[in-house]
Design an enzyme around this catalytic site. Sequence first.
Site, PDB file in Angstrom:
ATOM      1  N   GLY B  89     -77.053 -32.669 -18.348  1.00  0.00           N
ATOM      2  CA  GLY B  89     -77.372 -34.095 -18.248  1.00  0.00           C
ATOM      3  C   GLY B  89     -77.652 -34.380 -16.785  1.00  0.00           C
ATOM      4  CB  SER B 122     -78.449 -27.931 -17.646  1.00  0.00           C
ATOM      5  OG  SER B 122     -79.388 -28.623 -16.868  1.00  0.00           O
ATOM      6  CB  ALA B 123     -75.503 -31.028 -15.241  1.00  0.00           C
ATOM      7  CG  HIS B 159     -83.632 -27.051 -16.214  1.00  0.00           C
ATOM      8  ND1 HIS B 159     -84.019 -27.198 -17.519  1.00  0.00           N
ATOM      9  CD2 HIS B 159     -82.400 -27.615 -16.130  1.00  0.00           C
ATOM     10  CE1 HIS B 159     -83.063 -27.838 -18.199  1.00  0.00           C
ATOM     11  NE2 HIS B 159     -82.080 -28.094 -17.378  1.00  0.00           N
ATOM     12  CD  GLU B 195     -86.615 -25.312 -19.045  1.00  0.00           C
ATOM     13  OE1 GLU B 195     -87.407 -25.151 -20.006  1.00  0.00           O
ATOM     14  OE2 GLU B 195     -86.339 -26.418 -18.566  1.00  0.00           O
TER      15      GLU B 195
HETATM   16 CA   LIG Z   1     -80.380 -32.553 -15.674  1.00  0.00          CA
END
Ligand SMILES: [Ca+2]
Lengths: 238, 238
Positions: B89, B122-123, B159, B195
């Site tokens: 997020g 991700s985060a 990413h 990714e």
């Molecule tokens: Ca993000």
Amino acid sequence: MKKRLLLVSNSTLHGSGYLDHCQQHISHFFGKDVKRVLFVPYALHDRDAYTKAARDKFKTLGYEVDGIHEASDPVDAVRKAEGIFIGGGNTFRLLKSLYDNKVVTEIRRRVIEDGVPYMGSSAGTNVATVSINTTNDMPIVYPPSFSAIGLVPFNINPHYLDPDPTSRHMGESREQRITQYHEEAETPRVLALREGSLLLVEADKATLLGTTGARLFTRGKTAVEYEPGSDLSFLLTH
Amino acid sequence: MKKRLLLVSNSTLHGSGYLDHCQQHISHFFGKDVKRVLFVPYALHDRDAYTKAARDKFKTLGYEVDGIHEASDPVDAVRKAEGIFIGGGNTFRLLKSLYDNKVVTEIRRRVIEDGVPYMGSSAGTNVATVSINTTNDMPIVYPPSFSAIGLVPFNINPHYLDPDPTSRHMGESREQRITQYHEEAETPRVLALREGSLLLVEADKATLLGTTGARLFTRGKTAVEYEPGSDLSFLLTH
Ligand SMILES: [Ca+2]
Ligand SMILES: [Ca+2]
């Protein structure tokens, strides 16, 4: 005095040279009374090389450039400036350096009280607003605050990119990022300036210039599109 | 105890469902001994909806999910966790919430001292590293520090996107951003996970998994490409 700002989305447009796409706006903005512009190169690592690039470009427009890092006292350099230009690069590095050199308050005072013309490009546009919360940059250093110089009561997202329906990349679109910002309480409006757009502020009048238009994001509302030439003066009232 | 980490670049790969692309790695990582996974949904605004999505997916893999925000005492929830998963997020929102809820130190202790398996996406991968200085996210809130949980002695850029030579956009490429980070003194290595890539850490062994490879950026050196399956254990030594 009248506050005067020229807030540019990006310093270089694809296929043209440094500040070429907005050079007529720059000449008109600083006009004939300003002879020397104080350049703030804090957003890039090599301040000398960056100042040389700005100096070379401004020379062709008839202005001398002083690098703020060349002055023994940066606050004093701001105190004496006829015009200010803060260039782009990394917004976190820029804002941290503005705080480290204690020039945030003095730049605000000169622009608001003395009417010194302020031009910003990219990161230099971000720091002119309420906060750097809507920069696109990587947080490579930790500034003492995200609050910025606060010359306007809204935020800007420079280099705005429309969502790309063909992309296979799963990172957030710019629109999604700004929407996430507006999930937070009491967040100001965000004017998203596409590359090629700029905002001219003169006292209580704000005009969208350039060729590519802008998109305005307001917390809890649908985003609104504005064409070049639009009167955006309503953004200057809270 | 053996430290065990599964650090995923992205939770959703283009064209597939939530965590589909790495579900076999997840099953293998949490194994048969873990029955319940503590999910940290702090990176998104709607924590209930986010926890439901994680719960639905983990159910298909045979695990129960508890949302940390559902516990009356989040530190106690970490203290009792059999496994931890921090979802993606906004990295700034996530790290600020981790500090606000005072769980940074306890998560570190459980993973390092008790060997509780930690999965991040991700985060959630960004916050497992030294700092969030190499996130791609917009700084929508101001955390009390960019220092993160520090489960590994390097940073990650999730990413990761290779430079696009056909782009007309003038914002910095990801490579330029990471290079700007390394212009700052004493900055750690940055593992850029495309990714579809993920990193498995088991005690002093680190292995690159997934399909797309990674690029390692080291301050003052040329970036190096790593294929899926590469042994990256050297990253765990300072
Ligand atoms: Ca993000
Ligand atoms: Ca920038």
